[in-house]
Scaffold this motif. Structure first.
Motif, short mmCIF file in Angstrom:
data_model
loop_
_atom_site.label_atom_id
_atom_site.label_comp_id
_atom_site.label_asym_id
_atom_site.label_seq_id
_atom_site.Cartn_x
_atom_site.Cartn_y
_atom_site.Cartn_z
N ARG A 1 -3.19 -34.57 14.17
CA ARG A 1 -4.36 -33.69 14.22
C ARG A 1 -5.45 -34.19 13.28
O ARG A 1 -6.64 -34.01 13.55
N THR A 2 -5.06 -34.78 12.15
CA THR A 2 -6.05 -35.27 11.19
C THR A 2 -6.63 -36.61 11.61
O THR A 2 -7.74 -36.96 11.23
N GLY A 3 -5.85 -37.40 12.35
CA GLY A 3 -6.29 -38.72 12.78
C GLY A 3 -6.08 -39.81 11.74
O GLY A 3 -6.47 -40.95 11.97
N VAL A 4 -5.46 -39.46 10.61
CA VAL A 4 -5.21 -40.46 9.56
C VAL A 4 -3.82 -40.22 8.96
O VAL A 4 -3.25 -39.14 9.13
N ALA A 5 -3.31 -41.23 8.27
CA ALA A 5 -2.08 -41.05 7.51
C ALA A 5 -2.41 -40.27 6.25
O ALA A 5 -3.29 -40.68 5.47
N VAL A 6 -1.75 -39.15 6.04
CA VAL A 6 -2.08 -38.26 4.93
C VAL A 6 -1.12 -38.51 3.76
O VAL A 6 0.10 -38.48 3.95
N PRO A 7 -1.64 -38.77 2.55
CA PRO A 7 -0.76 -38.95 1.39
C PRO A 7 0.12 -37.72 1.18
O PRO A 7 -0.31 -36.59 1.43
N ARG A 8 1.36 -37.95 0.70
CA ARG A 8 2.28 -36.84 0.53
C ARG A 8 1.73 -35.77 -0.40
O ARG A 8 1.97 -34.58 -0.23
N ASP A 9 0.93 -36.19 -1.39
CA ASP A 9 0.38 -35.25 -2.37
C ASP A 9 -0.63 -34.28 -1.75
O ASP A 9 -0.99 -33.27 -2.38
N ASP A 10 -1.08 -34.57 -0.53
CA ASP A 10 -2.08 -33.74 0.13
C ASP A 10 -1.48 -32.82 1.18
O ASP A 10 -2.22 -32.11 1.88
N ILE A 11 -0.15 -32.80 1.30
CA ILE A 11 0.51 -32.01 2.34
C ILE A 11 1.26 -30.84 1.71
O ILE A 11 1.96 -31.01 0.71
N ALA A 12 1.11 -29.68 2.31
CA ALA A 12 1.76 -28.48 1.79
C ALA A 12 2.44 -27.72 2.93
O ALA A 12 1.95 -27.68 4.06
N LEU A 13 3.57 -27.12 2.59
CA LEU A 13 4.33 -26.26 3.50
C LEU A 13 4.43 -24.89 2.83
O LEU A 13 4.55 -24.80 1.61
N ILE B 1 5.74 -20.50 3.41
CA ILE B 1 6.17 -19.32 4.16
C ILE B 1 5.75 -18.10 3.35
O ILE B 1 5.90 -18.07 2.12
N ASN B 2 5.20 -17.10 4.03
CA ASN B 2 4.73 -15.89 3.36
C ASN B 2 5.85 -14.87 3.20
O ASN B 2 6.86 -14.91 3.91
N SER B 3 5.63 -13.93 2.29
CA SER B 3 6.58 -12.82 2.13
C SER B 3 6.47 -11.87 3.31
O SER B 3 5.56 -11.97 4.15
N ARG B 4 7.38 -10.92 3.36
CA ARG B 4 7.34 -9.91 4.42
C ARG B 4 6.02 -9.14 4.39
O ARG B 4 5.53 -8.69 5.42
N TYR B 5 5.44 -8.99 3.20
CA TYR B 5 4.25 -8.16 3.03
C TYR B 5 2.95 -8.92 3.33
O TYR B 5 1.88 -8.31 3.33
N ALA B 6 3.05 -10.22 3.55
CA ALA B 6 1.84 -11.01 3.81
C ALA B 6 1.85 -11.66 5.19
O ALA B 6 0.91 -12.37 5.52
N ARG B 7 2.89 -11.44 5.96
CA ARG B 7 2.97 -12.07 7.27
C ARG B 7 2.60 -11.07 8.36
O ARG B 7 2.68 -9.85 8.17
N THR B 8 2.22 -11.58 9.51
CA THR B 8 1.87 -10.74 10.65
C THR B 8 2.86 -10.89 11.80
O THR B 8 2.80 -10.13 12.76
N GLN B 9 3.76 -11.87 11.71
CA GLN B 9 4.72 -12.12 12.78
C GLN B 9 6.15 -11.86 12.31
O GLN B 9 6.49 -12.17 11.16
N SER B 10 6.97 -11.33 13.22
CA SER B 10 8.35 -11.01 12.89
C SER B 10 9.31 -12.11 13.31
O SER B 10 10.46 -11.85 13.67
N GLN B 11 8.85 -13.34 13.29
CA GLN B 11 9.69 -14.50 13.49
C GLN B 11 9.36 -15.51 12.40
O GLN B 11 8.18 -15.81 12.16
N LEU B 12 10.38 -16.00 11.73
CA LEU B 12 10.18 -16.94 10.64
C LEU B 12 9.33 -18.12 11.10
O LEU B 12 9.54 -18.67 12.18
N HIS B 13 8.38 -18.50 10.28
CA HIS B 13 7.57 -19.68 10.58
C HIS B 13 7.07 -20.29 9.27
O HIS B 13 6.75 -19.58 8.33
N ILE B 14 7.03 -21.60 9.25
CA ILE B 14 6.57 -22.35 8.09
C ILE B 14 5.24 -23.01 8.43
O ILE B 14 5.13 -23.74 9.42
N HIS B 15 4.23 -22.73 7.61
CA HIS B 15 2.91 -23.32 7.80
C HIS B 15 2.91 -24.75 7.26
O HIS B 15 3.43 -25.03 6.18
#
Length: 273
Positions: A123-135, A137-151
């Motif tokens: 999606r970025t079109g380039v190789a992204v350095p590891r230091d620039d990548i983040a994953l 997951i929100n708490s129950r109180y900050a999510r809108t979906q009832s299925q686990l998902h990792i951003h």
């Protein structure tokens, strides 16, 4: 006869105390009630009813980017941002509080998310350095979906810079991070390695922090790629807990930047080590 001024002051004090209590109660309802969406099961329906079904019948993951039936997860483009993608388990898991995540044989979904970053890089079109990548997951109180998902997306430039500036304070056990990140106070620990392997952030948090382990629904987790001194690859794990008084619903996604400013020339040059 009582002084009218004294009575007035007492009445005012009672009013202020009552108002403060009411505001705290309102804040509690706003921040520590689960976030709502028009359909909190929409994500599950897309992955389970469409992507998995298509993969089984036609060997195609549409509308997902990928479905790994053996690994038990799908990769889906998020509707927000040009680069953000999601890892979604193909089994029913409501979120970070699911007890199945802590079972010995449970998949390491964060490791799968990290190893799926190629879909993000496309999606970025380039190789992204590891230091620039983040994953995250929100708490129950900050999510809108009832299925686990990792951003999966770019890290905020200020978060990346704060981690680098304080990397000596990040050890191999959970400890308070010395600097606020997006106006929140996080705990941090480091993990060494090109990938996470068997080091599962869910288990590391639940077993390394008794308070978190007792009530995982209030926790948020972020995993950010890092290059430590000497070129040693690894990760910084960050956790935060929902807190009524701080009006903090525990949204680790806030540490991600869906505009990917870190990939712009000025940000990349300015943050060189």
């Amino acid at each position: 006869m009582r002084n009218p001024t004294v009575r007035l002051r007492r009445t005012a004090a009672v009013f202020v105390i009552g108002l403060a209590a009411a505001l705290i109660a309102i804040a509690g309802r706003l921040t520590l009630a689960p976030a709502r969406a028009a359909d909190s099961n929409a994500l599950w329906h897309v992955v389970h009813d469409l992507c998995v079904t298509d993969m089984k019948l036609r060997r195609g993951p549409a509308p997902c980017l990928a479905v790994d039936l053996q690994g038990g997860y799908a990769i889906l483009k998020d509707i927000r941002g040009a680069t953000q993608i999601l890892l979604v388990p193909t089994v029913r898991l409501t979120g970070i509080e699911s007890p199945r995540l802590l079972q010995p044989a449970s998949p390491n979904y964060f490791d799968h998310a990290w190893n799926s970053r190629r879909f993000f890089e496309r999606r970025t079109g380039v190789a992204v350095p590891r230091d620039d990548i983040a994953l995250a997951i929100n708490s129950r109180y900050a999510r809108t979906q009832s299925q686990l998902h990792i951003h999966i997306d770019c890290v905020r430039p200020d978060v990346r810079d704060a981690l680098r500036a304080n990397e000596n304070a990040i050890g191999y056990r959970w400890t308070d991070f010395p600097q606020a990140l997006h106006n929140r106070r996080y705990r941090a620990m480091r993990v060494i390695g090109e990938d996470l392997g068997s080091r599962d952030p869910f288990k590391l948090l639940a077993r390394g922090d008794p308070q978190a382990g007792a009530d995982m629904q209030a926790e948020t987790l972020a995993v950010i790629g890092e290059t430590f001194p000497g070129g040693q690859p690894g990760f910084v794990l960050l956790s935060d807990r929902a807190d009524l008084l701080r009006v903090d619903p525990a949204s680790g996604e806030d540490l991600l930047d869906h505009s990917c400013a870190v990939l712009r020339p000025a940000a990349a040059t300015g943050a060189a080590r």
